[in-house]
Write a protein that holds these residues in place. Sequence first.
Motif, short mmCIF file in Angstrom:
data_model
loop_
_atom_site.label_atom_id
_atom_site.label_comp_id
_atom_site.label_asym_id
_atom_site.label_seq_id
_atom_site.Cartn_x
_atom_site.Cartn_y
_atom_site.Cartn_z
N ALA A 193 3.53 10.53 2.28
CA ALA A 193 4.66 11.13 2.98
C ALA A 193 4.33 11.48 4.42
N ASP A 194 3.04 11.75 4.73
CA ASP A 194 2.70 12.13 6.11
C ASP A 194 2.46 10.93 7.01
N GLY A 195 2.69 9.73 6.49
CA GLY A 195 2.57 8.53 7.31
C GLY A 195 1.18 7.94 7.38
N ARG A 196 0.21 8.53 6.71
CA ARG A 196 -1.16 7.99 6.73
C ARG A 196 -1.15 6.59 6.15
N GLU A 197 -1.83 5.67 6.83
CA GLU A 197 -1.88 4.29 6.36
C GLU A 197 -2.82 4.17 5.15
N PRO A 198 -2.60 3.16 4.31
CA PRO A 198 -3.43 3.01 3.10
C PRO A 198 -4.84 2.58 3.42
N ASP A 199 -5.78 2.99 2.58
CA ASP A 199 -7.16 2.55 2.64
C ASP A 199 -7.70 2.55 1.21
N PRO A 200 -8.96 2.16 0.99
CA PRO A 200 -9.46 2.09 -0.39
C PRO A 200 -9.36 3.40 -1.16
N LEU A 201 -9.60 4.54 -0.51
CA LEU A 201 -9.51 5.81 -1.23
C LEU A 201 -8.08 6.14 -1.62
N SER A 202 -7.13 5.90 -0.74
CA SER A 202 -5.74 6.20 -1.09
C SER A 202 -5.20 5.24 -2.14
N LEU A 203 -5.77 4.04 -2.24
CA LEU A 203 -5.36 3.12 -3.31
C LEU A 203 -5.67 3.70 -4.69
N LEU A 204 -6.73 4.50 -4.77
CA LEU A 204 -7.07 5.13 -6.05
C LEU A 204 -5.99 6.13 -6.46
N LEU A 205 -5.32 6.71 -5.49
CA LEU A 205 -4.16 7.57 -5.77
C LEU A 205 -2.94 6.73 -6.14
N THR A 206 -2.73 5.65 -5.41
CA THR A 206 -1.53 4.83 -5.57
C THR A 206 -1.36 4.33 -7.00
N VAL A 207 -2.46 3.91 -7.63
CA VAL A 207 -2.34 3.30 -8.97
C VAL A 207 -1.92 4.32 -10.03
N ASP A 208 -1.95 5.62 -9.70
CA ASP A 208 -1.59 6.65 -10.68
C ASP A 208 -0.45 7.53 -10.17
N ARG A 233 -9.50 -4.64 -4.41
CA ARG A 233 -9.72 -6.06 -4.14
C ARG A 233 -9.74 -6.41 -2.66
N GLY A 234 -9.33 -5.49 -1.80
CA GLY A 234 -9.35 -5.79 -0.38
C GLY A 234 -8.90 -4.59 0.43
N LEU A 235 -9.20 -4.63 1.73
CA LEU A 235 -8.74 -3.59 2.64
C LEU A 235 -7.25 -3.78 2.89
N PRO A 236 -6.41 -2.81 2.58
CA PRO A 236 -4.96 -3.00 2.73
C PRO A 236 -4.53 -3.02 4.19
N ALA A 237 -3.55 -3.86 4.48
CA ALA A 237 -2.93 -3.87 5.80
C ALA A 237 -2.06 -2.63 5.96
N PRO A 238 -1.84 -2.20 7.21
CA PRO A 238 -0.94 -1.06 7.42
C PRO A 238 0.46 -1.35 6.87
N GLY A 239 1.13 -0.29 6.48
CA GLY A 239 2.49 -0.44 6.00
C GLY A 239 2.63 -0.03 4.55
#
Length: 288
Positions: A193-208, A233-239
């Motif tokens: 919600a704060d606009g932070r772009e995705p990265d490997p650590l935030s992907l661990l949140l996303t899946v749950d 599986r990879g570094l996510p692109a912004p968005g």
Amino acid sequence: MSQAAQAISADSEFDRDTSVSLRAPGVYDADLSEGWAILSAVNGGYLLAIVARALRDALPHPDPFTVTAHYLTPSKPGPAVVRTETVRTGRSLATGQASLFQYEPDGTEVERVRVMAAYGSLDSLGDDVRTLVKPPVLPPPERCLGTEDGPAAFPDDSGFSRRVTVRLDPATAGWAIGAPSGKGEMRGWFSLADGREPDPLSLLLTVDAFPPTAFDLGLKGWTPTVELTTHIRGLPAPGPLRVFVTTRNLAGGYLEEDADVWDSADRLVAQARQLARAPRETRVPGAR
């Protein structure tokens, strides 16, 4: 500097609330924010991001490749400690394990989560991709459903719902009005919600982060995770990210959930499977 090596941003609530401080070699202090709780329990993906941040500091490689967590007892907002151990170190992969503990009123430590993980460098991977899976076809975000579309559909009863932006494909949101499809699917868009772009650590949140697929099976209630394995599986692109979660089997009071996460460049950047305890047999009104 690679995306994985970026510093903690003072502007990102996710980064601040998953920060850890080194107390002693392999021992990190953390504070579990009530802002990432759903009712009284702290979200499992948020916990995983905290443990993964400690392991990233303890291991010589920056990115989680695979992380397996067993959730032993429910976590509560408040102080916590993460104890890490390096199991093996290689040139391309390092393996570590960690446990997150909290404290009883008498000071006794209680283990909440136990993790085994392998870390490497995602930006060193090759470009050869061969996949049979495709990103989900979703309506644009403005035609999907979020918390602002009605308290009956998405109760705003937790800090967690105010820190993530989840917009569900209406085709998988019928449970919210008492008409679950029975397919056990959730599809939609995800971002912080704060606009932070995705990265490997935030992907661990996303899946749950999505509502339990049990809701689409006509069940409603707490669906606690027993075990969660995530592959980055990879570094996510912004968005914004596209997420597809499904379950194929509910038996004996437990169900599995499979999650695929796609970035804005149509790349599969995370996959996860978890085993969860199904809610009690409380039917959603109108369930099939």
